[in-house]
Design a protein around this motif. Sequence first.
Motif, PDB file in Angstrom:
ATOM      1  N   GLU A   1       1.702  -4.371   6.397  1.00 37.27           N
ATOM      2  CA  GLU A   1       2.302  -3.245   7.102  1.00 37.27           C
ATOM      3  C   GLU A   1       3.671  -2.914   6.519  1.00 37.27           C
ATOM      4  OE1 GLU A   1       3.285  -1.692  11.591  1.00 37.27           O
ATOM      5  OE2 GLU A   1       3.283  -3.843  11.225  1.00 37.27           O
ATOM      6  N   ALA A   2       4.450  -3.932   6.209  1.00 39.83           N
ATOM      7  CA  ALA A   2       5.770  -3.711   5.609  1.00 39.83           C
ATOM      8  C   ALA A   2       5.618  -3.015   4.262  1.00 39.83           C
ATOM      9  CB  ALA A   2       6.511  -5.029   5.456  1.00 39.83           C
ATOM     10  N   GLN A   3       4.679  -3.476   3.475  1.00 37.31           N
ATOM     11  CA  GLN A   3       4.444  -2.855   2.173  1.00 37.31           C
ATOM     12  C   GLN A   3       4.055  -1.391   2.358  1.00 37.31           C
ATOM     13  OE1 GLN A   3       1.475  -4.741  -0.254  1.00 37.31           O
ATOM     14  NE2 GLN A   3       1.429  -3.069  -1.705  1.00 37.31           N
ATOM     15  N   GLN A   4       3.151  -1.146   3.262  1.00 34.92           N
ATOM     16  CA  GLN A   4       2.652   0.206   3.498  1.00 34.92           C
ATOM     17  C   GLN A   4       3.747   1.132   4.030  1.00 34.92           C
ATOM     18  OE1 GLN A   4      -0.498   0.366   6.419  1.00 34.92           O
ATOM     19  NE2 GLN A   4      -1.674   1.684   5.071  1.00 34.92           N
ATOM     20  N   MET A   5       4.531   0.653   4.971  1.00 34.95           N
ATOM     21  CA  MET A   5       5.520   1.494   5.641  1.00 34.95           C
ATOM     22  C   MET A   5       6.822   1.645   4.849  1.00 34.95           C
ATOM     23  SD  MET A   5       3.877   2.520   8.239  1.00 34.95           S
ATOM     24  CE  MET A   5       5.147   3.338   9.170  1.00 34.95           C
ATOM     25  N   CYS A   6       7.136   0.691   3.970  1.00 31.41           N
ATOM     26  CA  CYS A   6       8.465   0.685   3.352  1.00 31.41           C
ATOM     27  C   CYS A   6       8.491   0.895   1.847  1.00 31.41           C
ATOM     28  CB  CYS A   6       9.172  -0.626   3.686  1.00 31.41           C
ATOM     29  SG  CYS A   6       9.444  -0.869   5.451  1.00 31.41           S
ATOM     30  N   SER A   7       7.366   0.834   1.185  1.00 30.79           N
ATOM     31  CA  SER A   7       7.390   0.988  -0.276  1.00 30.79           C
ATOM     32  C   SER A   7       7.951   2.335  -0.701  1.00 30.79           C
ATOM     33  CB  SER A   7       5.992   0.791  -0.864  1.00 30.79           C
ATOM     34  OG  SER A   7       5.605  -0.547  -0.754  1.00 30.79           O
ATOM     35  N   GLY A   8       7.574   3.390  -0.007  1.00 29.34           N
ATOM     36  CA  GLY A   8       8.101   4.713  -0.345  1.00 29.34           C
ATOM     37  C   GLY A   8       9.606   4.778  -0.176  1.00 29.34           C
ATOM     38  N   ASP A   9      10.105   4.173   0.897  1.00 25.54           N
ATOM     39  CA  ASP A   9      11.548   4.128   1.126  1.00 25.54           C
ATOM     40  C   ASP A   9      12.241   3.341   0.021  1.00 25.54           C
ATOM     41  OD1 ASP A   9      11.843   5.571   3.630  1.00 25.54           O
ATOM     42  OD2 ASP A   9      10.795   3.888   4.546  1.00 25.54           O
ATOM     43  N   ALA A  10      11.649   2.224  -0.370  1.00 25.10           N
ATOM     44  CA  ALA A  10      12.245   1.413  -1.432  1.00 25.10           C
ATOM     45  C   ALA A  10      12.294   2.199  -2.740  1.00 25.10           C
ATOM     46  CB  ALA A  10      11.460   0.116  -1.608  1.00 25.10           C
TER      47      ALA A  10
ATOM     48  N   SER B   1      12.827   5.337   6.705  1.00 24.15           N
ATOM     49  CA  SER B   1      12.010   6.108   7.635  1.00 24.15           C
ATOM     50  C   SER B   1      11.865   5.367   8.959  1.00 24.15           C
ATOM     51  CB  SER B   1      10.627   6.354   7.030  1.00 24.15           C
ATOM     52  OG  SER B   1       9.951   5.118   6.858  1.00 24.15           O
ATOM     53  N   PRO B   2      11.577   6.091  10.031  1.00 23.03           N
ATOM     54  CA  PRO B   2      11.413   5.426  11.333  1.00 23.03           C
ATOM     55  C   PRO B   2      10.338   4.337  11.320  1.00 23.03           C
ATOM     56  CG  PRO B   2      11.634   7.787  11.643  1.00 23.03           C
ATOM     57  CD  PRO B   2      11.515   7.551  10.155  1.00 23.03           C
ATOM     58  N   GLY B   3       9.242   4.562  10.618  1.00 24.57           N
ATOM     59  CA  GLY B   3       8.183   3.555  10.550  1.00 24.57           C
ATOM     60  C   GLY B   3       8.628   2.287   9.856  1.00 24.57           C
ATOM     61  N   CYS B   4       9.336   2.442   8.757  1.00 25.76           N
ATOM     62  CA  CYS B   4       9.856   1.279   8.037  1.00 25.76           C
ATOM     63  C   CYS B   4      10.892   0.555   8.875  1.00 25.76           C
ATOM     64  CB  CYS B   4      10.443   1.711   6.694  1.00 25.76           C
ATOM     65  SG  CYS B   4      11.114   0.353   5.709  1.00 25.76           S
ATOM     66  N   ARG B   5      11.766   1.303   9.516  1.00 31.95           N
ATOM     67  CA  ARG B   5      12.800   0.684  10.363  1.00 31.95           C
ATOM     68  C   ARG B   5      12.151  -0.125  11.481  1.00 31.95           C
ATOM     69  NH1 ARG B   5      15.482   4.930  12.000  1.00 31.95           N
ATOM     70  NH2 ARG B   5      16.448   5.110   9.964  1.00 31.95           N
ATOM     71  N   ALA B   6      11.081   0.408  12.077  1.00 29.27           N
ATOM     72  CA  ALA B   6      10.392  -0.314  13.144  1.00 29.27           C
ATOM     73  C   ALA B   6       9.816  -1.631  12.625  1.00 29.27           C
ATOM     74  CB  ALA B   6       9.284   0.551  13.744  1.00 29.27           C
ATOM     75  N   VAL B   7       9.226  -1.595  11.436  1.00 29.10           N
ATOM     76  CA  VAL B   7       8.681  -2.819  10.840  1.00 29.10           C
ATOM     77  C   VAL B   7       9.811  -3.798  10.534  1.00 29.10           C
ATOM     78  CG1 VAL B   7       7.488  -3.768   8.826  1.00 29.10           C
ATOM     79  CG2 VAL B   7       6.640  -1.697   9.899  1.00 29.10           C
ATOM     80  N   MET B   8      10.905  -3.299   9.969  1.00 28.99           N
ATOM     81  CA  MET B   8      12.044  -4.165   9.652  1.00 28.99           C
ATOM     82  C   MET B   8      12.576  -4.826  10.917  1.00 28.99           C
ATOM     83  SD  MET B   8      14.123  -1.859   6.847  1.00 28.99           S
ATOM     84  CE  MET B   8      15.270  -3.114   6.276  1.00 28.99           C
ATOM     85  N   ASP B   9      12.731  -4.043  11.990  1.00 28.08           N
ATOM     86  CA  ASP B   9      13.238  -4.589  13.250  1.00 28.08           C
ATOM     87  C   ASP B   9      12.282  -5.625  13.834  1.00 28.08           C
ATOM     88  OD1 ASP B   9      15.473  -2.979  13.038  1.00 28.08           O
ATOM     89  OD2 ASP B   9      14.734  -1.469  14.453  1.00 28.08           O
ATOM     90  N   ARG B  10      10.997  -5.310  13.829  1.00 28.86           N
ATOM     91  CA  ARG B  10       9.992  -6.228  14.385  1.00 28.86           C
ATOM     92  C   ARG B  10       9.936  -7.530  13.592  1.00 28.86           C
ATOM     93  NH1 ARG B  10       6.345  -2.685  15.010  1.00 28.86           N
ATOM     94  NH2 ARG B  10       5.343  -2.851  13.008  1.00 28.86           N
ATOM     95  N   GLU B  11       9.962  -7.433  12.265  1.00 26.46           N
ATOM     96  CA  GLU B  11       9.879  -8.640  11.448  1.00 26.46           C
ATOM     97  C   GLU B  11      11.183  -9.440  11.514  1.00 26.46           C
ATOM     98  OE1 GLU B  11       8.082  -8.124   7.642  1.00 26.46           O
ATOM     99  OE2 GLU B  11       6.288  -7.254   8.543  1.00 26.46           O
ATOM    100  N   HIS B  12      12.299  -8.759  11.664  1.00 29.11           N
ATOM    101  CA  HIS B  12      13.570  -9.466  11.841  1.00 29.11           C
ATOM    102  C   HIS B  12      13.556 -10.244  13.160  1.00 29.11           C
ATOM    103  CE1 HIS B  12      17.813 -10.383  11.685  1.00 29.11           C
ATOM    104  NE2 HIS B  12      17.938  -9.907  12.909  1.00 29.11           N
ATOM    105  N   ALA B  13      13.052  -9.608  14.221  1.00 31.62           N
ATOM    106  CA  ALA B  13      12.966 -10.287  15.519  1.00 31.62           C
ATOM    107  C   ALA B  13      12.038 -11.498  15.439  1.00 31.62           C
ATOM    108  CB  ALA B  13      12.479  -9.312  16.593  1.00 31.62           C
ATOM    109  N   ALA B  14      10.928 -11.357  14.722  1.00 27.34           N
ATOM    110  CA  ALA B  14       9.992 -12.483  14.574  1.00 27.34           C
ATOM    111  C   ALA B  14      10.642 -13.620  13.791  1.00 27.34           C
ATOM    112  CB  ALA B  14       8.716 -12.020  13.877  1.00 27.34           C
ATOM    113  N   ALA B  15      11.405 -13.289  12.743  1.00 24.61           N
ATOM    114  CA  ALA B  15      12.078 -14.320  11.957  1.00 24.61           C
ATOM    115  C   ALA B  15      13.138 -15.026  12.789  1.00 24.61           C
ATOM    116  CB  ALA B  15      12.712 -13.700  10.708  1.00 24.61           C
ATOM    117  N   THR B  16      13.862 -14.273  13.606  1.00 24.38           N
ATOM    118  CA  THR B  16      14.880 -14.865  14.482  1.00 24.38           C
ATOM    119  C   THR B  16      14.236 -15.814  15.480  1.00 24.38           C
ATOM    120  OG1 THR B  16      16.304 -12.940  14.229  1.00 24.38           O
ATOM    121  CG2 THR B  16      16.704 -14.338  16.149  1.00 24.38           C
ATOM    122  N   ALA B  17      13.126 -15.384  16.077  1.00 27.15           N
ATOM    123  CA  ALA B  17      12.412 -16.235  17.040  1.00 27.15           C
ATOM    124  C   ALA B  17      11.901 -17.505  16.362  1.00 27.15           C
ATOM    125  CB  ALA B  17      11.264 -15.455  17.672  1.00 27.15           C
TER     126      ALA B  17
END
Length: 90
Positions: free
Chosen positions: A30-39, A65-81
């Motif tokens: 999902e991160a690859q799909q949502m963020c590659s264009g932004d990268a 993009s909002p989709g990439c930001r959502a993935v970044m936030d979700r994965e950051h929260a998972a890493a913190t947990a």
Amino acid sequence: MTRYQTIASLVALATTLALQTSPSLAFSQEAQQMCSGDAMRLCSSEIPDIPRITACMVRKKAQVSPGCRAVMDREHAAATAARKREAAAQ
């Protein structure tokens, strides 16, 4: 592998590294799909240097993009947990 596929793979890897701060997390399609264009849009000047692409994505998080930001936030929260669970287990 074509040059485009190689660049896309490097961007996907850097994006994943930028989003994951814990090695215990699995690679996120999902991160690859949502963020590659932004990268590519925001950090193409850093290619093929993965650490620089990673730093660029983190630095420019407000511009993704909002989709990439959502993935970044979700994965950051998972890493913190995950880090909290690891610390509690010690």
